[in-house]
Design a protein around this motif. Structure first.
Motif, PDB file in Angstrom:
ATOM      1  N   LEU A 118       0.897  -1.162   0.000  1.00 42.97           N
ATOM      2  CA  LEU A 118       0.000   0.000   0.000  1.00 42.97           C
ATOM      3  C   LEU A 118       0.936   1.213   0.000  1.00 42.97           C
ATOM      4  O   LEU A 118       1.227   1.798   1.040  1.00 42.97           O
ATOM      5  N   PRO A 119       1.441   1.580  -1.183  1.00 46.48           N
ATOM      6  CA  PRO A 119       2.603   2.465  -1.252  1.00 46.48           C
ATOM      7  C   PRO A 119       2.421   3.869  -0.664  1.00 46.48           C
ATOM      8  O   PRO A 119       3.400   4.505  -0.286  1.00 46.48           O
ATOM      9  N   HIS A 120       1.182   4.359  -0.554  1.00 47.04           N
ATOM     10  CA  HIS A 120       1.010   5.729  -0.046  1.00 47.04           C
ATOM     11  C   HIS A 120       0.691   5.789   1.447  1.00 47.04           C
ATOM     12  O   HIS A 120       0.301   6.837   1.963  1.00 47.04           O
ATOM     13  N   THR A 121       0.895   4.654   2.141  1.00 46.44           N
ATOM     14  CA  THR A 121       0.605   4.576   3.574  1.00 46.44           C
ATOM     15  C   THR A 121       1.283   5.690   4.371  1.00 46.44           C
ATOM     16  O   THR A 121       0.679   6.283   5.270  1.00 46.44           O
ATOM     17  N   ASP A 122       2.517   5.991   4.019  1.00 43.21           N
ATOM     18  CA  ASP A 122       3.291   6.959   4.793  1.00 43.21           C
ATOM     19  C   ASP A 122       2.689   8.374   4.759  1.00 43.21           C
ATOM     20  O   ASP A 122       3.028   9.215   5.579  1.00 43.21           O
ATOM     21  N   TYR A 123       1.778   8.642   3.812  1.00 46.29           N
ATOM     22  CA  TYR A 123       1.195   9.980   3.706  1.00 46.29           C
ATOM     23  C   TYR A 123      -0.156  10.103   4.411  1.00 46.29           C
ATOM     24  O   TYR A 123      -0.744  11.179   4.463  1.00 46.29           O
ATOM     25  N   ILE A 135      -5.851   5.180  10.286  1.00 45.33           N
ATOM     26  CA  ILE A 135      -6.348   6.340   9.541  1.00 45.33           C
ATOM     27  C   ILE A 135      -6.685   6.031   8.085  1.00 45.33           C
ATOM     28  O   ILE A 135      -7.694   6.510   7.546  1.00 45.33           O
ATOM     29  N   SER A 136      -5.876   5.208   7.409  1.00 42.22           N
ATOM     30  CA  SER A 136      -6.073   4.965   5.969  1.00 42.22           C
ATOM     31  C   SER A 136      -7.456   4.406   5.680  1.00 42.22           C
ATOM     32  O   SER A 136      -8.054   4.693   4.643  1.00 42.22           O
ATOM     33  N   CYS A 137      -7.958   3.573   6.571  1.00 43.75           N
ATOM     34  CA  CYS A 137      -9.257   2.911   6.431  1.00 43.75           C
ATOM     35  C   CYS A 137     -10.373   3.942   6.277  1.00 43.75           C
ATOM     36  O   CYS A 137     -11.258   3.783   5.434  1.00 43.75           O
ATOM     37  N   ASN A 138     -10.318   5.023   7.067  1.00 40.99           N
ATOM     38  CA  ASN A 138     -11.330   6.066   6.965  1.00 40.99           C
ATOM     39  C   ASN A 138     -11.168   6.855   5.669  1.00 40.99           C
ATOM     40  O   ASN A 138     -12.150   7.214   5.021  1.00 40.99           O
ATOM     41  N   LEU A 139      -9.919   7.136   5.296  1.00 33.93           N
ATOM     42  CA  LEU A 139      -9.681   7.895   4.064  1.00 33.93           C
ATOM     43  C   LEU A 139     -10.201   7.102   2.864  1.00 33.93           C
ATOM     44  O   LEU A 139     -10.751   7.666   1.922  1.00 33.93           O
ATOM     45  N   ALA A 140     -10.038   5.770   2.898  1.00 32.84           N
ATOM     46  CA  ALA A 140     -10.485   4.922   1.795  1.00 32.84           C
ATOM     47  C   ALA A 140     -11.971   4.587   1.900  1.00 32.84           C
ATOM     48  O   ALA A 140     -12.560   4.102   0.935  1.00 32.84           O
ATOM     49  N   GLY A 141     -12.579   4.792   3.063  1.00 30.47           N
ATOM     50  CA  GLY A 141     -14.006   4.534   3.255  1.00 30.47           C
ATOM     51  C   GLY A 141     -14.356   3.071   3.427  1.00 30.47           C
ATOM     52  O   GLY A 141     -15.516   2.684   3.279  1.00 30.47           O
ATOM     53  N   ILE A 142     -13.356   2.236   3.734  1.00 27.98           N
ATOM     54  CA  ILE A 142     -13.572   0.790   3.823  1.00 27.98           C
ATOM     55  C   ILE A 142     -13.868   0.369   5.270  1.00 27.98           C
ATOM     56  O   ILE A 142     -13.626   1.143   6.201  1.00 27.98           O
ATOM     57  N   PRO A 143     -14.388  -0.851   5.486  1.00 21.12           N
ATOM     58  CA  PRO A 143     -14.645  -1.303   6.851  1.00 21.12           C
ATOM     59  C   PRO A 143     -13.398  -1.879   7.516  1.00 21.12           C
ATOM     60  O   PRO A 143     -12.527  -2.425   6.829  1.00 21.12           O
TER      61      PRO A 143
END
Lengths: 93, 487
Positions: free
Chosen positions: B300-305, B429-437
């Protein structure tokens, strides 16, 4: 970040700060803004923005009159009220 | 003890008339009396109202109501202080709403009540859900039931601690950047953040509207599935709720995950990850493999951002949402010579330091001249983060990660350093940005002191059935969820 002026931004947000808060928040938010700079590394020239992740567009409903919150319920948490209305400071002389 | 039962255990006892809703509610109230003086999960609760609801549930049971019709009949469920319950206080753990009472029920509250739940209590949180420890509550810091010198996580810290301390059977919280999963991990219970749009947000005080989602805290995955089935669904009062069918999520808990492909993102196993957390998560991954899942390394290459994107988008949305607290229609009012002074003084006196910091940051990134450089750029990187997940889900069914980089930290350890506090949410945090469960469930403990460690599973949009099936299969093959703190 040198142009990040806490006092000015707090004014835009209608937020009164003490002198101590201004100084502390300025330093802390300077650090956060420094961290956020890392987004400049990313090439976004070909990328569309995402405002939300919902698979829906233009959600509407029929334009018909429906019951809404009764006046007294809408006013019950008001800091100041009179005659079924919110009381606010004088705006026009 | 009745208060330590799961929802499904209680339902079986109620069906056999081995106990009553009143007895289980009284057991919860007794436990609150006994332990909450040191845990501080509750800001307030209305015991007579809870018992009256319990009596009504017992009458319904006597009249022949069944669990099939009302799946939460007689189950005491407490709520984060961010959800509206008609005629009950709603404060968001903030001084600005100190005297507010709700004029209506949130949609999730209507649904819980219709399903027979006993809805009671206001659970502590970081003010306006902004924080990772409950230290930003205007009233009190909730303590971790496993070690009261430590925080329970946040922002839904009271919701997690109340379940871990058996003060009620389940709770609801809200998750904007990990506020359900992170405290669930640190307190050793189950915390589920549904897909964005799965659950109506009507009656949830808004923090960041494109990220916020309501979800349950429970003692096991089956209970989380039961509650999700009750609270999900399209609601015309929330235009972002999605008209996907709502299945019986408990029917998905088959125990069979043979052939399921689970992705292990290499970006989540890097420096700063605690050794015991690494070991516990690696052991859990092995266990999933043993159960028949195929583990696939993914990127998940953009994780760091993600943290940087989050603190632009969430604060921008918060600065707009919290503009409504202006001292005019509800909440605190501090008078001024003119309206502008009234607004500024009211907000200056009513909001705590973290809320002020976030309003200032959010106002700045939206302000003229900075919008493109910060907000628009963050929205574009958000697209890349979401695409990372959607691409990964072409190859795998689920993603597995640690929920947090470390077990619970000590109260005061990070409270003066906002940036360190923000980084504690790095995996959620990424989960909310992506809208996934996403769901967090117990996967082990640190040794000295003994503190819970959380495993995070992330699913495809509206893929809660597969997510819960895998979480349940793992949970039932271990005993971590049965461990309780000594209180």
């Amino acid at each position: 970040m040198s142009d990040f002026n806490v006092k000015y931004v707090a004014h835009l947000a209608r937020l009164s700060l003490t002198a101590e808060e201004e100084q502390k928040f300025g330093a802390q938010l300077g650090q956060v803004l420094g961290y956020i700079e890392k987004l400049k590394e990313v090439d976004v020239s070909q990328v569309e923005p995402t405002a939300h992740a919902v698979p829906l567009v233009n959600v509407t409903r029929p334009d018909v009159v429906r019951p809404s919150l009764p006046n007294e319920d809408a006013l019950r948490n008001a800091p100041l009220k009179s005659n079924g209305l919110f009381v606010v400071p004088k705006i026009v002389e | 003890m009745l208060n330590s039962l799961t929802i499904s255990e209680l339902a079986a006892k109620l069906a056999k008339r081995e106990t009553s809703a009143r007895e289980v509610t009284q057991a919860c109230l007794d436990q609150i009396q006994r332990v909450d003086g040191s845990i501080h999960a509750f800001l307030s609760y209305d015991a007579p109202d809870a018992l009256a609801q319990a009596d009504a549930a017992d009458q319904a049971i006597a009249a022949g109501a069944t669990r099939a019709e009302r799946p939460l009949l007689g189950v005491p469920i407490a709520l984060k202080d961010v959800l509206a319950v008609k005629n009950q206080p709603l404060g968001c753990a903030s001084k600005i709403l100190a005297k507010f009472t709700s004029p209506y029920d949130a949609t999730v509250v209507e649904k819980l009540k219709a399903a027979g739940a006993i809805v009671f209590g206001r659970l502590n949180m970081d003010e306006f859900a902004m924080g990772s420890s409950t230290e930003n509550s205007a009233y009190v810091t909730t303590r971790n039931p496993w070690d009261t010198s430590r925080i329970p996580g946040g922002s839904s810290g009271g919701s997690a601690a109340a379940v871990a301390a058996d003060e009620c059977l389940a709770t609801l919280g809200s998750d904007t950047g990990g506020s359900i999963r992170q405290p669930a991990a640190l307190c050793g219970c189950v915390g589920l953040k549904p897909t964005y749009g799965r659950v109506s947000r009507y009656g949830l005080v808004a923090f960041a509207s494109s990220l916020d989602q309501i979800g349950p805290f429970t003692k096991d995955i089956r209970d989380a599935s039961t509650i999700l089935s009750v609270i999900s669904g399209r609601d015309e009062r929330d235009s972002t709720s999605v008209p996907e069918p709502v299945p019986d999520y408990t029917a998905a808990l088959t125990g069979n995950i043979k052939g399921l492909k689970i992705g292990l993102p290499k970006e989540y196993f890097i420096g700063g990850l605690d050794k015991e957390v690494t070991d516990a998560v690696n052991a859990a991954v092995k266990q999933l493999e043993k159960l028949g899942a195929e583990i696939v390394e993914i990127s998940l290459p953009h994780t760091d951002y993600a943290v940087a994107v989050y603190y632009i988008i969430a604060t921008a949305e918060a600065s707009a949402n919290l503009a409504r607290f202006d001292g005019i229609r509800y909440g605190l009012r501090v008078d001024g010579a003119d309206p502008i002074e009234l607004y500024s003084k009211t907000r200056g006196a009513g909001f705590g330091p973290e809320v002020k910091r976030r309003i200032i940051l959010g106002t700045y990134v939206l302000s003229s001249g900075y919008y493109d450089a910060y907000y628009l750029r963050a929205q574009k990187v958000r697209t890349l983060i979401r695409q990372d997940f959607l691409k990964a889900f072409e190859k795998v069914d689920l993603v597995v990660t640690p929920t947090t980089p470390t077990p619970a930290f000590k109260a005061g350890e990070k409270s003066d350093d906002p940036m360190q506090m923000y980084l504690s949410d790095i995996f959620t945090i990424s989960c909310n940005l992506a809208g996934i469960p996403g769901v967090s469930l117990p996967c082990g403990f640190s040794t000295n002191p003994k503190l819970p460690i959380g495993l995070q599973l992330l699913g495809k949009p509206f893929g809660e059935e597969t997510l819960l099936r895998a979480a349940h299969a793992y949970e039932q093959s271990t005993a971590w969820h049965k461990e309780r703190p000594n209180l």
